[in-house]
Design a protein around this motif. Structure first.
Motif, PDB file in Angstrom:
ATOM      1  N   ALA A  82      42.024  40.475  17.272  1.00 59.29           N
ATOM      2  CA  ALA A  82      41.392  38.967  17.466  1.00 59.29           C
ATOM      3  C   ALA A  82      42.047  38.222  18.630  1.00 59.29           C
ATOM      4  O   ALA A  82      42.643  38.265  18.272  1.00 59.29           O
ATOM      5  CB  ALA A  82      40.893  38.165  16.904  1.00 59.29           C
ATOM      6  N   PRO A  83      41.310  38.016  19.524  1.00 58.48           N
ATOM      7  CA  PRO A  83      41.867  36.962  20.865  1.00 58.48           C
ATOM      8  C   PRO A  83      42.527  36.154  20.301  1.00 58.48           C
ATOM      9  O   PRO A  83      41.329  35.484  19.345  1.00 58.48           O
ATOM     10  CB  PRO A  83      40.452  37.192  20.879  1.00 58.48           C
ATOM     11  N   TYR A  84      43.306  35.500  20.857  1.00 56.55           N
ATOM     12  CA  TYR A  84      44.006  34.008  20.279  1.00 56.55           C
ATOM     13  C   TYR A  84      43.137  32.827  20.326  1.00 56.55           C
ATOM     14  O   TYR A  84      42.998  33.351  21.655  1.00 56.55           O
ATOM     15  CB  TYR A  84      45.552  33.975  20.381  1.00 56.55           C
ATOM     16  N   ASP A  85      42.143  32.101  20.265  1.00 58.47           N
ATOM     17  CA  ASP A  85      41.756  30.726  21.205  1.00 58.47           C
ATOM     18  C   ASP A  85      42.735  30.365  21.773  1.00 58.47           C
ATOM     19  O   ASP A  85      43.341  29.413  21.067  1.00 58.47           O
ATOM     20  CB  ASP A  85      40.616  30.343  20.652  1.00 58.47           C
ATOM     21  N   ALA A  86      42.866  29.962  22.781  1.00 52.89           N
ATOM     22  CA  ALA A  86      44.103  29.075  23.460  1.00 52.89           C
ATOM     23  C   ALA A  86      43.447  27.733  24.256  1.00 52.89           C
ATOM     24  O   ALA A  86      44.190  26.808  24.425  1.00 52.89           O
ATOM     25  CB  ALA A  86      44.965  29.834  24.349  1.00 52.89           C
ATOM     26  N   SER A  87      42.039  27.172  23.993  1.00 58.10           N
ATOM     27  CA  SER A  87      41.104  26.221  24.453  1.00 58.10           C
ATOM     28  C   SER A  87      42.102  24.827  23.706  1.00 58.10           C
ATOM     29  O   SER A  87      42.376  25.080  22.661  1.00 58.10           O
ATOM     30  CB  SER A  87      39.882  26.464  23.557  1.00 58.10           C
ATOM     31  N   GLY A  88      42.108  24.093  24.870  1.00 63.82           N
ATOM     32  CA  GLY A  88      42.989  23.154  23.581  1.00 63.82           C
ATOM     33  C   GLY A  88      44.263  22.798  24.067  1.00 63.82           C
ATOM     34  O   GLY A  88      44.961  21.893  23.430  1.00 63.82           O
ATOM     35  N   LYS A  89      45.128  24.222  23.963  1.00 66.58           N
ATOM     36  CA  LYS A  89      46.419  24.359  23.992  1.00 66.58           C
ATOM     37  C   LYS A  89      47.445  24.190  24.945  1.00 66.58           C
ATOM     38  O   LYS A  89      46.492  23.965  26.044  1.00 66.58           O
ATOM     39  CB  LYS A  89      46.402  25.733  23.157  1.00 66.58           C
ATOM     40  N   THR A  90      48.496  23.694  25.070  1.00 65.85           N
ATOM     41  CA  THR A  90      49.747  23.913  26.257  1.00 65.85           C
ATOM     42  C   THR A  90      50.134  25.117  26.453  1.00 65.85           C
ATOM     43  O   THR A  90      49.925  26.331  25.813  1.00 65.85           O
ATOM     44  CB  THR A  90      50.658  22.516  25.978  1.00 65.85           C
ATOM     45  N   VAL A  91      50.370  24.849  27.707  1.00 70.35           N
ATOM     46  CA  VAL A  91      50.812  26.747  28.085  1.00 70.35           C
ATOM     47  C   VAL A  91      52.397  26.706  27.344  1.00 70.35           C
ATOM     48  O   VAL A  91      52.604  27.874  26.447  1.00 70.35           O
ATOM     49  CB  VAL A  91      51.859  26.463  29.506  1.00 70.35           C
ATOM     50  N   GLY A  92      53.493  26.354  26.908  1.00 66.40           N
ATOM     51  CA  GLY A  92      54.257  25.907  26.269  1.00 66.40           C
ATOM     52  C   GLY A  92      54.024  26.485  24.444  1.00 66.40           C
ATOM     53  O   GLY A  92      54.550  26.789  23.778  1.00 66.40           O
ATOM     54  N   GLU A  93      52.116  25.914  24.231  1.00 61.34           N
ATOM     55  CA  GLU A  93      52.378  26.565  22.630  1.00 61.34           C
ATOM     56  C   GLU A  93      51.410  27.621  22.814  1.00 61.34           C
ATOM     57  O   GLU A  93      52.117  28.366  21.714  1.00 61.34           O
ATOM     58  CB  GLU A  93      51.132  25.415  21.970  1.00 61.34           C
ATOM     59  N   VAL A  94      50.716  28.038  23.821  1.00 69.15           N
ATOM     60  CA  VAL A  94      50.244  29.356  23.875  1.00 69.15           C
ATOM     61  C   VAL A  94      51.757  30.210  23.900  1.00 69.15           C
ATOM     62  O   VAL A  94      51.656  31.775  23.251  1.00 69.15           O
ATOM     63  CB  VAL A  94      49.458  29.862  24.945  1.00 69.15           C
ATOM     64  N   ALA A  95      52.543  29.721  24.436  1.00 72.06           N
ATOM     65  CA  ALA A  95      53.119  30.987  24.704  1.00 72.06           C
ATOM     66  C   ALA A  95      54.596  31.193  23.631  1.00 72.06           C
ATOM     67  O   ALA A  95      54.302  32.420  23.586  1.00 72.06           O
ATOM     68  CB  ALA A  95      55.268  30.594  25.469  1.00 72.06           C
ATOM     69  N   ARG A  96      54.174  30.850  22.989  1.00 73.06           N
ATOM     70  CA  ARG A  96      55.368  29.873  21.671  1.00 73.06           C
ATOM     71  C   ARG A  96      53.898  30.957  20.305  1.00 73.06           C
ATOM     72  O   ARG A  96      54.527  31.741  19.377  1.00 73.06           O
ATOM     73  CB  ARG A  96      55.806  28.576  20.947  1.00 73.06           C
ATOM     74  N   GLU A  97      52.564  30.699  20.410  1.00 75.20           N
ATOM     75  CA  GLU A  97      51.757  31.918  19.147  1.00 75.20           C
ATOM     76  C   GLU A  97      52.444  32.838  19.804  1.00 75.20           C
ATOM     77  O   GLU A  97      51.924  34.089  18.944  1.00 75.20           O
ATOM     78  CB  GLU A  97      51.090  31.069  19.323  1.00 75.20           C
ATOM     79  N   ILE A  98      52.044  33.148  20.340  1.00 67.94           N
ATOM     80  CA  ILE A  98      52.130  34.496  21.651  1.00 67.94           C
ATOM     81  C   ILE A  98      53.297  35.444  21.101  1.00 67.94           C
ATOM     82  O   ILE A  98      53.663  36.502  20.291  1.00 67.94           O
ATOM     83  CB  ILE A  98      52.036  34.902  22.904  1.00 67.94           C
ATOM     84  N   GLY A  99      54.320  34.841  21.148  1.00 69.17           N
ATOM     85  CA  GLY A  99      55.960  34.877  20.693  1.00 69.17           C
ATOM     86  C   GLY A  99      55.726  35.649  19.541  1.00 69.17           C
ATOM     87  O   GLY A  99      56.042  36.749  18.278  1.00 69.17           O
ATOM     88  N   ARG A 100      54.910  33.809  18.541  1.00 68.38           N
ATOM     89  CA  ARG A 100      54.867  34.845  16.908  1.00 68.38           C
ATOM     90  C   ARG A 100      54.061  35.707  16.541  1.00 68.38           C
ATOM     91  O   ARG A 100      55.042  37.024  15.948  1.00 68.38           O
ATOM     92  CB  ARG A 100      54.422  33.198  16.142  1.00 68.38           C
ATOM     93  N   LYS A 101      53.169  35.968  17.174  1.00 68.34           N
ATOM     94  CA  LYS A 101      52.513  37.060  17.554  1.00 68.34           C
ATOM     95  C   LYS A 101      52.910  38.203  17.283  1.00 68.34           C
ATOM     96  O   LYS A 101      52.496  39.727  16.566  1.00 68.34           O
ATOM     97  CB  LYS A 101      50.871  36.697  17.864  1.00 68.34           C
ATOM     98  N   LEU A 102      53.413  38.515  18.547  1.00 66.04           N
ATOM     99  CA  LEU A 102      54.228  40.065  18.987  1.00 66.04           C
ATOM    100  C   LEU A 102      55.553  40.129  18.025  1.00 66.04           C
ATOM    101  O   LEU A 102      55.162  41.238  17.500  1.00 66.04           O
ATOM    102  CB  LEU A 102      55.046  39.609  20.364  1.00 66.04           C
ATOM    103  N   CYS A 103      55.811  39.233  17.639  1.00 66.45           N
ATOM    104  CA  CYS A 103      57.033  39.695  16.108  1.00 66.45           C
ATOM    105  C   CYS A 103      56.185  40.203  14.714  1.00 66.45           C
ATOM    106  O   CYS A 103      57.149  40.972  13.943  1.00 66.45           O
ATOM    107  CB  CYS A 103      57.896  37.851  15.647  1.00 66.45           C
ATOM    108  N   ARG A 104      55.176  39.160  14.562  1.00 67.91           N
ATOM    109  CA  ARG A 104      54.131  40.131  13.198  1.00 67.91           C
ATOM    110  C   ARG A 104      53.998  41.147  13.926  1.00 67.91           C
ATOM    111  O   ARG A 104      53.550  42.433  12.543  1.00 67.91           O
ATOM    112  CB  ARG A 104      53.174  39.051  13.513  1.00 67.91           C
ATOM    113  N   THR A 105      54.092  41.479  14.905  1.00 67.36           N
ATOM    114  CA  THR A 105      52.996  43.393  15.108  1.00 67.36           C
ATOM    115  C   THR A 105      53.888  44.127  15.052  1.00 67.36           C
ATOM    116  O   THR A 105      54.002  45.112  15.022  1.00 67.36           O
ATOM    117  CB  THR A 105      52.177  43.447  16.227  1.00 67.36           C
ATOM    118  N   GLY A 106      55.049  43.734  15.107  1.00 65.39           N
ATOM    119  CA  GLY A 106      56.929  44.529  14.859  1.00 65.39           C
ATOM    120  C   GLY A 106      57.612  44.985  16.206  1.00 65.39           C
ATOM    121  O   GLY A 106      58.557  45.857  16.432  1.00 65.39           O
ATOM    122  N   LEU A 107      56.992  43.680  17.433  1.00 67.44           N
ATOM    123  CA  LEU A 107      56.997  44.037  18.580  1.00 67.44           C
ATOM    124  C   LEU A 107      57.505  43.184  18.313  1.00 67.44           C
ATOM    125  O   LEU A 107      57.334  41.995  18.897  1.00 67.44           O
ATOM    126  CB  LEU A 107      55.663  44.379  19.953  1.00 67.44           C
TER     127      LEU A 107
END
Length: 138
Positions: A16-41
């Motif tokens: 599912a797409p990540y809902d970035a509304s209301g987030k900062t650029v830094g918060e989105v970067a950190r969440e993308i990093g976490r989600k990539l690690c969870r996928t094994g990438l």
């Protein structure tokens, strides 16, 4: 040559797409990093483009505390590209693209948001596929 299944697997893990509304650029970067690690990438790094906080946001990108741009029309969108680096590795770029009307014409602008580094081409394209799905670019 990689099969389609190998490239589709990481994308399926980011269902599912990540809902970035209301987030900062830094918060989105950190969440993308976490989600990539969870996928094994696991890229070398995920960071905002303007990691030094330069006030020239149109040149260096939005600062960490800036709100994530909402791109909801054909004249405002996110863009993802993959670049081969000269020294080593690959970088995935995420930018905000917008059209600015001026008179009867106008112009397009691009503002850098995030950078993600990988060391191999295969990982770069897999990461790009997952990030594209997370940010609903595809």
């Amino acid at each position: 040559m990689q099969s389609t299944l190998e490239l589709d697997l990481p994308v399926a893990l980011a269902a599912a797409p990540y809902d970035a509304s209301g987030k900062t650029v830094g918060e989105v970067a950190r969440e993308i990093g976490r989600k990539l690690c969870r996928t094994g990438l696991e890229p070398e790094w995920v960071c905002i483009s303007n990691f030094v906080g330069d006030p020239k946001c149109d040149v260096y990108g939005l600062r960490e505390t800036a709100p994530w741009p909402q791109a909801g029309s054909p004249k405002e969108r996110l863009s993802l590209s993959v670049e081969r680096r000269y020294s080593e590795g690959w970088v995935i770029h995420i930018e905000y693209i917008a059209f600015h009307a001026k008179g009867e014409g106008g112009y397009w602008s691009s503002v850098p948001l995030l950078r993600i580094k990988t060391l191999t081409r295969t990982l770069a394209w897999s990461v790009a596929a997952v990030v594209s799905r997370l940010l609903d670019i595809d």
